[in-house]
Scaffold this active site. Structure first.
Site, PDB file in Angstrom:
ATOM      1  CB  CYS A   1     -16.010 -19.747   0.497  1.00 17.20           C
ATOM      2  SG  CYS A   1     -15.494 -18.724   1.814  1.00 17.20           S
TER       3      CYS A   1
ATOM      4  CG  ASN B   1     -19.357 -20.799   0.416  1.00 21.74           C
ATOM      5  OD1 ASN B   1     -17.929 -21.756   0.360  1.00 21.74           O
ATOM      6  ND2 ASN B   1     -19.490 -20.407  -0.818  1.00 21.74           N
ATOM      7  N   GLY B   2     -19.338 -20.472   3.943  1.00 21.13           N
ATOM      8  CA  GLY B   2     -20.293 -20.081   5.884  1.00 21.13           C
ATOM      9  C   GLY B   2     -19.435 -20.666   7.024  1.00 21.13           C
TER      10      GLY B   2
ATOM     11  CG  HIS C   1       4.995  28.022  -1.595  1.00 17.38           C
ATOM     12  ND1 HIS C   1       5.667  29.736  -1.112  1.00 17.38           N
ATOM     13  CD2 HIS C   1       3.899  27.217  -0.557  1.00 17.38           C
ATOM     14  CE1 HIS C   1       5.019  29.735   0.424  1.00 17.38           C
ATOM     15  NE2 HIS C   1       4.242  28.815   0.194  1.00 17.38           N
TER      16      HIS C   1
ATOM     17  CE  LYS D   1      -8.529   4.220  -5.960  1.00 20.70           C
ATOM     18  NZ  LYS D   1      -6.689   4.532  -5.738  1.00 20.70           N
TER      19      LYS D   1
ATOM     20  CD  GLU E   1      -6.851   6.645  -2.656  1.00 19.66           C
ATOM     21  OE1 GLU E   1      -5.548   6.367  -2.433  1.00 19.66           O
ATOM     22  OE2 GLU E   1      -7.794   5.103  -3.372  1.00 19.66           O
TER      23      GLU E   1
ATOM     24  CE  LYS F   1      -6.687  -5.595  -5.041  1.00 19.11           C
ATOM     25  NZ  LYS F   1      -6.775  -4.143  -5.322  1.00 19.11           N
TER      26      LYS F   1
ATOM     27  CD1 TRP G   1     -12.503 -13.455   2.873  1.00 12.47           C
ATOM     28  CD2 TRP G   1     -10.841 -12.968   0.960  1.00 12.47           C
ATOM     29  NE1 TRP G   1     -11.699 -11.651   2.779  1.00 12.47           N
ATOM     30  CE2 TRP G   1     -10.616 -12.127   1.498  1.00 12.47           C
ATOM     31  CE3 TRP G   1      -9.436 -13.003  -0.271  1.00 12.47           C
ATOM     32  CZ2 TRP G   1     -10.005 -10.740   1.388  1.00 12.47           C
ATOM     33  CZ3 TRP G   1      -8.498 -12.460  -0.292  1.00 12.47           C
ATOM     34  CH2 TRP G   1      -8.928 -11.324   0.549  1.00 12.47           C
TER      35      TRP G   1
ATOM     36  CD  GLU H   1      -4.043   3.595  -8.057  1.00 14.73           C
ATOM     37  OE1 GLU H   1      -3.205   2.175  -7.579  1.00 14.73           O
ATOM     38  OE2 GLU H   1      -4.819   3.811  -7.755  1.00 14.73           O
TER      39      GLU H   1
ATOM     40  NE  ARG I   1     -19.324 -16.515  -3.979  1.00 15.75           N
ATOM     41  CZ  ARG I   1     -20.741 -16.174  -4.125  1.00 15.75           C
ATOM     42  NH1 ARG I   1     -21.302 -15.831  -4.806  1.00 15.75           N
ATOM     43  NH2 ARG I   1     -21.554 -16.115  -3.458  1.00 15.75           N
TER      44      ARG I   1
END
Lengths: 629, 396
Positions: free
Chosen positions: A16, A121-122, A524, A505, A501, A624, A95, A508, A46
C-alpha cells in the site's frame, strides 16, 4: 479471512502507498491534484488493486472523495484524480490483504459527518472491539475495513475534545497494530495529520508546501529536503510548518531531523534493485514465509482437503507458470494421496468440461485471479456441477469470487511480467494442500504429515540459501548462455514441472528458445538436435532413484557433445555425474524441489536477458494478466 | 553526509605495474585512473567533501581532477584498513554518519545511490553494500550473513568455504554507511569486522544488495576484468577531437578513440575497445576483444592486440602478438614478440577472473598472457609463456 487470524501473520510494511500534499496556492510546479496523481503512479508498485483521493474543497465546506477498485490509470480516466480542486489532498493506493478490492473498501474512508477523511497502510488488530463500541454509539459503516473504524473513532473523540489533533492523538493511543496514517479534516482545512508505526512515512519540505509519502522517490520531483517519520511519532503538516511529536518522549525538534537528498529522481531505483523481477526473486523467502503464516491460520485449507478427499474426480487447471505449479500438485497428490488428478491447460477446458459432474472438484490456480482462460474453464465446470477451489494471489478477484473455497498466497504485488515469487508461493501452498489431503485420505500417517509440514516451514530459509549460493554463478553462466539459440531443460518426476518452468522463463524474458522435457523422452526424438556445446540443463531432485535415471540421461547428452548443467542438492556428489556446470542447492526433502530448485533457473533467465540487453520486467508481446482468449 | 575513501597502502600484488612512490590507484583504465571511478561515483551522488586517505600523494592530485575541489587529503598514519580509517577521524567529527569506500573499486554510481536510498528510507544504524557471493573470494573480501528481512546477523572476515556453504551469505561490497561513533568501536576492537559485529549487537545493520558492475583492483588481471566489463557497456562509437583515422581503416563499432590518437592505414579495430590519447596504431594492425590501449602507446605495424591492457607510454614494435596480457607503463617491447595465452589445466593464477570460454568447470580454458612490468625492455623475437611475469626495470 478474519482479522483475528490476520495479526498472526507478518504483514509486509511495503504494501500500500500513501501520498499527501498541503500547499499555498501557486507554489507548486503542478496543481496539488496532479502531484497526488503522479505520486500514486510512482507508488503503484506497492499495490494496485484500488486507489482513491480526498481533497479539502476550496469552499472548505466539504471533502471531495474519489475512489474505486482498479488500476490508477483506469481510475484517472473514470474519476479524474488529477483534475480535482483543492490545496490539501491525500491519496492512497491499495493492495488488499483483507477486505476485497471494491469501491467501498478503497481508501480514503470518511466518518458519519463527512468532516474527516483518512488513508491507512497496515493492520489495526483491535478494530473489531472498537467497531462494536462505535456501532453501539450509532456510527454507520460502509466497508469491511479496519481503516474505516479509525476515522469514526476520531469523529467520536472530536465530539469530546473539540480539537482535531487531540482527538487524533487519543485515537492513535487507542489503536493496536501497525500503521501509517494520513488524515484531513474540515475543521483544520490546511493540515494533514499523520502517524507512524511499523510502516514507512516520509515528509517532503517544499517552498510554500509540504508533502507526505510512503517512500522517498515519490517526493524527489518536488523537493530534496526530507524528514523521515519514526515509529511512534505523530504530528501534522501545514503548507509552511511541521509539528512532530514522539508519543512517549514529547515534541521533536524538526530542524535536527531534516535531511537533504543529494541525488536526482532519474537515478532512484526500483526498491533498491535494477529491475522488479530481481527484487521479486529476492523477496521469495519472505513471500513464502507470509504465505505459510496465512496457510497455518486459515481453516479453508482443511475444508479444501476434505472436499478433495470426498471428491470422485479431481481436476486442476491453470495457464502459464501456474500450470506448472498445477502439474507439481498433480504429481505430489498422485504420490502421497494415491489419487489421480487430471491436469489440463486452461484454454483446453472444452475437452474436459463435459466429463464433469457434481461429485467432482476443480482446482483453478491463477496468480491474478483474472486470467480469462482459467475463468472460462471454471465457469464451464461449475455449470456441470463441479465444486471449485481457487488458488490466487489477489484477494477478491474474479476467480476467487466465483469459487466455493479460496486459498490465497501472500506474495504481495508482482510487477515483473514473468512470474517468480507467485510460482514458489503457489507450489508451497499446493504442497501443504496435498499433504493435508493425503492425511485426510489416510495414505499418510500423522507422523509423516507432521514431518512434511516441518519441512515446508523450513522453506523460507532454504530458499534464501539457494539464492545466495547461486546468484553469482548464474550471472557467470548467463554470459555464455546469452549467445545460444536453443536449450533443453530436462528432469523426471517431481523435478519435471521445475524444468518446464525454467524453460518458460528463458523463453519469456531472454527470447532464447528453450524446451522442457521429461528426461527419458528426449531419446525419442529431441536428442536429434543436440550437438557440440548445446546447452542441456538438468533439474535433479533429492531422490536416489531419480538421480540414477537422470545420470543415464546426462551421459546420453554428453555423448553427443552437449554442455551439461544441473541444479543439484548439495549432498549429492557431482563427481561421477559428468556435469560441466553445477548450481548447488541446499538439500532437503524432495517435496521442496520447486522451491529450492527454481530460483537458480529464474536468476539464470534474468541475467541472460540482461546480458542480451533486454528489460526483464517488460518482455515483448507479453502482458501480466491475459484477459483475451 | 561526508565520504571517506581509502586509497592508501602498498600496491602488494600490483608491484609489477606500480613504480615505488606511486599508488595503484593511478593505474589507468579507459583513460582514467582507478581512483576516478569511486570519486566520480561519489561526487555525482553526494554534495559534501570527500576525505581521501593516501600513502602516496599522486592519488590526491588525480582525484582532484574528478571531484571539483572537494577532496580533503589525509596521509595514512598507521597501517591496515583500520589504520587508514582512524587517520581520518578528526575530519568526520562534524557529521552523524559517513560513507566509507575503498578507493580501488570500479563500481557503478547506481551502487552508491542504492545504498544511500536504502539508508535514508530505513534509517538503520548502518548499511553495508553486499554483492553476490563468489565462493573462492569469500575470505578475500569477507562475507555478511543475512537474514530473511535483509538485516546482517554477523560479518565473517576470513570464512572457510565449508562454513560459507551452509549459510545465507553475501560478499562484503566495500561500501559502508556508518555512524561516526563507530570510530570508538574500530579503535577498541582494532578490526573493521569486529567493530561491525559490535555495531550489529547495538542495532539494525542492513545489507543493501548490488548485482551490477563491481571489481576491486588488487591483481593485474583485475585491470583486464575492469576494462572488459566497462567496454561491454559501451554502446556507441566515440571519436574525440584531433583523432585521425585513415579512411581505409576497418572499424566494427562500438569503439572509443580518444583525442589525438592516430590509426594508420588498413588497421582493423573490432570493438568494443579503447585507444588512448595520442596513441598510435600501426598499419595493418588488428585490435580486438575489449582491448584497452592507454595514452601515448605505440603499436607497431602488423601487430595483433587481443583482450589486453597496455599502460601509458609503452612502445611495441611491429609484428607483435599481444593476447590476454597486462603491460605496464614506459615499457619497450621488441618486434615479433609472442605472448602465449593458454594456461595448463592445473595452473590457475590467483584471482584470475575467468574470461568465460566455455562454462565447463572441468574443461576450463584459462587464458592469461604475459604480465609485463613498468620500465621493461624486451628484445625482439621473444616468446613469453602463459602467465609469465616480467618484473619491472628488467631487460629480457
Amino acid at each position: 479471512m478474519g482479522i483475528s487470524e490476520c495479526h498472526k501473520y507478518l504483514w509486509d510494511p511495503e504494501l500500500c502507498g500513501i501520498i499527501g500534499i498541503t500547499a499555498l496556492p501557486g507554489t507548486t510546479p503542478y496543481s496539488p491534484a496532479e502531484i497526488v496523481y503522479r505520486g500514486l503512479l510512482r507508488l503503484e508498485y506497492r499495490g494496485y488493486d484500488s486507489a482513491g483521493i480526498a481533497s479539502i474543497d476550496n469552499t472548505r465546506r466539504k471533502i471531495i472523495v474519489l475512489k474505486g477498485a482498479g488500476r490508477i490509470e483506469y481510475l484517472e480516466k473514470k474519476l479524474g484524480f488529477s483534475k480535482v480542486s483543492g490545496n490539501t489532498i491525500i491519496g492512497h493506493t491499495r493492495w488488499a490483504t483483507h477486505g476485497k478490492p471494491s469501491d467501498n473498501n478503497a481508501h480514503p474512508h470518511t466518518d458519519c459527518s463527512g468532516a474527516f477523511a483518512i488513508v491507512h497502510n497496515g493492520i489495526i488488530q483491535n478494530y473489531m472491539e472498537i467497531k462494536q463500541m462505535l456501532i453501539e454509539k450509532g456510527h454507520k459503516f460502509s466497508s469491511e475495513t479496519d481503516t474505516e473504524v479509525v476515522v469514526h473513532l476520531i469523529e467520536e473523540y472530536y465530539k469530546k475534545y473539540r480539537d482535531v489533533y487531540q482527538a487524533f492523538k487519543k485515537t492513535i493511543l487507542t489503536l493496536k497494530g501497525s500503521y501509517a496514517i494520513a488524515l484531513v479534516s474540515l475543521y483544520e482545512p490546511e493540515k494533514i495529520f499523520f502517524a507512524r508505526k511499523d510502516s514507512p512515512l516520509v515528509i517532503g519540505i517544499g517552498k510554500g508546501f509540504n508533502l507526505l509519502a510512503s517512500d522517498i522517490p515519490a517526493l524527489l520531483e518536488y523537493t530534496r529536503e526530507i524528514l523521515i517519520v519514526h515509529d511512534n511519532e505523530i504530528g501534522y503538516i501545514t503548507p509552511l510548518t511541521i509539528h512532530l511529536e514522539n508519543l512517549e518522549k514529547g515534541v521533536v525538534d524538526v530542524k535536527k531531523r531534516i535531511r537533504t537528498i543529494e541525488w536526482g529522481i532519474e537515478d532512484a531505483s526500483k526498491g533498491g534493485y535494477p529491475h522488479f523481477m530481481l527484487k521479486e526473486i529476492h523477496e521469495q523467502p519472505r513471500a513464502i514465509r507470509d504465505t505459510l503464516y496465512g496457510i497455518q491460520s486459515d481453516h479453508m485449507m482443511q475444508k479444501a482437503a476434505s472436499l478433495l478427499a470426498n471428491a470422485d474426480k479431481i481436476y486442476i487447471t491453470a495457464a502459464g507458470t501456474s500450470y506448472y505449479a498445477s502439474l507439481y500438485y498433480s504429481i505430489l497428490t498422485s504420490i502421497m494421496a494415491k489419487r489421480t488428478v487430471f491436469h489440463f491447460i486452461a484454454s483446453e477446458y472444452m475437452v474436459f468440461a463435459e466429463t464433469v459432474d457434481k461429485d467432482d472438484v476443480l482446482i483453478v490456480v491463477s496468480q491474478s485471479g483474472e486470467t480469462i482462460d482459467s475463468l472460462m474453464a471454471l465457469r464451464a465446470f461449475k455449470k456441470n456441477g463441479a465444486k471449485i477451489i481457487a488458488v490466487s494471489n489477489v484477494i477478491g478477484s474474479a476467480i476467487p469470487r466465483e469459487s466455493d473455497i479460496v486459498l490465497y498466497t501472500r506474495a504481495g504485488p508482482e510487477i515483473g511480467v514473468a512470474a517468480t515469487k507467485t510460482f514458489t508461493t503457489q507450489t508451497t501452498l499446493l504442497a501443504w494442500l496435498a499433504v493435508t489431503h493425503a492425511l485426510n485420505e489416510g495414505t499418510l500417517r500423522e507422523s509423516e504429515g507432521k514431518e512434511l509440514y516441518k519441512w515446508l516451514l523450513n522453506t523460507p530459509d532454504l530458499v534464501s540459501k539457494t539464492i545466495a549460493w547461486n546468484e553469482h554463478k548464474t550471472k557467470e553462466l548467463a554470459k555464455w548462455l546469452s549467445k545460444k539459440g536453443n536449450t533443453y531443460y530436462l528432469s523426471r518426476g517431481i523435478g519435471l514441472p521445475v524444468a518446464l518452468e525454467g524453460a518458460l522463463k528463458l523463453k519469456e524474458i531472454a527470447y532464447i528458445h528453450a524446451e522442457g522435457y521429461p528426461a527419458g523422452e528426449s531419446k525419442h526424438g529431441p536428442i536429434a538436435l543436440v550437438e557440440k556445446d548445446y546447452p542441456v540443463i538438468f533439474v535433479i531432485p533429492r531422490d536416489q532413484r531419480l538421480v540414477k535415471l537422470i545420470h543415464g540421461n546426462i551421459q546420453e547428452m554428453k555423448a553427443r557433445g552437449a554442455t551439461t548443467i544441473a541444479v543439484l542438492p548439495d549432498d549429492i556428489s557431482a563427481e561421477e555425474l559428468d556435469l560441466d556446470y553445477v548450481f548447488r542447492v541446499p538439500s532437503s526433502h524432495w517435496i521442496l524441489t520447486p522451491m529450492t530448485h527454481t530460483p537458480p533457473l529464474q536468476l539464470l533467465a534474468y541475467y541472460t536477458a540482461v546480458e542480451r540487453g533486454y528489460d526483464p520486467d517488460k518482455p515483448r508481446n507479453l502482458a501480466k494478466t491475459v484477459t483475451v482468449e | 553526509m561526508k565520504a571517506l575513501v581509502l586509497a592508501g597502502g602498498e600496491p602488494k600484488n600490483l608491484k609489477t605495474l606500480v613504480p615505488p612512490g606511486r599508488s595503484k590507484h593511478t593505474l589507468r583504465i579507459l583513460g582514467k585512473p582507478v581512483i576516478a571511478y569511486p570519486i566520480e561515483a561519489l561526487s555525482k551522488t553526494l554534495k559534501r567533501d570527500i576525505v581521501l586517505v593516501y600513502s602516496n600523494f599522486d592519488v590526491v592530485e588525480e582525484a582532484k581532477q574528478y571531484a571539483k575541489d572537494r577532496i580533503i587529503p589525509v596521509e595514512q598514519e598507521k597501517p591496515g584498513i583500520e589504520g587508514a580509517i582512524l587517520s581520518a577521524e578528526q575530519y568526520l567529527r562534524d557529521t552523524e554518519h559517513f560513507l566509507l569506500m575503498y578507493g580501488d573499486l570500479i563500481i557503478d554510481q547506481k551502487a552508491i545511490l542504492t545504498l544511500l536510498e536504502k539508508f535514508y528510507e530505513e534509517e538503520p544504524l548502518a548499511a553495508i553494500l553486499t554483492i553476490p557471493l563468489e565462493e573462492r573470494f569469500a575470505s578475500t573480501y569477507g562475507v555478511a550473513v543475512v537474514n530473511i528481512e535483509g538485516c546482517i546477523e554477523h560479518v565473517l572476515e576470513k570464512p572457510k568455504i565449508e562454513e560459507v556453504r551452509k549459510l545465507t551469505a553475501y560478499t562484503l561490497g566495500g561500501v559502508y554507511i556508518l555512524p561516526t561513533w563507530a570510530y570508538d568501536l574500530i579503535e577498541k576492537y582494532r578490526s573493521l569486522s569486529n567493530a561491525l559485529n559490535e555495531l550489529i549487537k547495538k542495532g539494525k545493520v542492513v545489507s543493501v544488495h548490488w548485482s551490477g558492475l563491481w571489481i576491486d583492483i588488487g591483481y593485474p588481471s583485475d585491470l583486464i576484468a575492469a576494462s572488459t566489463q566497462l567496454l561491454q557497456k559501451l554502446d556507441k562509437t566515440v571519436i574525440e577531437d584531433k583523432a585521425v583515422i585513415e579512411n581505409n581503416v576497418v572499424i566494427k563499432p562500438p569503439v572509443y578513440i580518444d583525442e589525438g590518437a592516430y590509426i594508420d592505414h588498413y588497421a582493423v579495430l573490432k570493438g568494443p575497445l579503447y585507444v588512448g590519447k595520442n596513441s598510435f596504431i600501426g598499419a595493418h594492425s588488428f585490435v580486438r576483444d575489449c582491448s584497452d590501449i592507454e595514452q601515448n602507446v605505440r603499436i607497431g605495424a602488423y601487430s595483433e592486440v587481443k583482450h589486453s591492457i597496455i599502460q601509458p607510454y609503452t612502445l611495441i614494435d611491429s609484428f607483435a602478438y599481444i593476447a590476454d596480457s597486462i603491460i605496464g607503463e614506459n615499457t619497450s617491447i621488441g618486434s615479433h614478440i609472442v605472448t602465449l595465452n593458454v594456461l595448463p589445466q592445473d595452473e590457475i593464477p590467483p584471482r584470475l577472473r575467468e574470461y568465460l570460454v566455455t562454462p565447463s568447470e572441468k574443461r576450463k580454458e584459462w587464458k592469461l598472457g604475459a604480465i609485463i612490468g613498468y620500465n621493461v625492455k624486451i628484445s625482439a623475437g621473444r616468446v613469453l609463456n602463459p602467465g609469465q611475469i616480467i618484473p619491472p626495470n628488467t631487460v629480457y
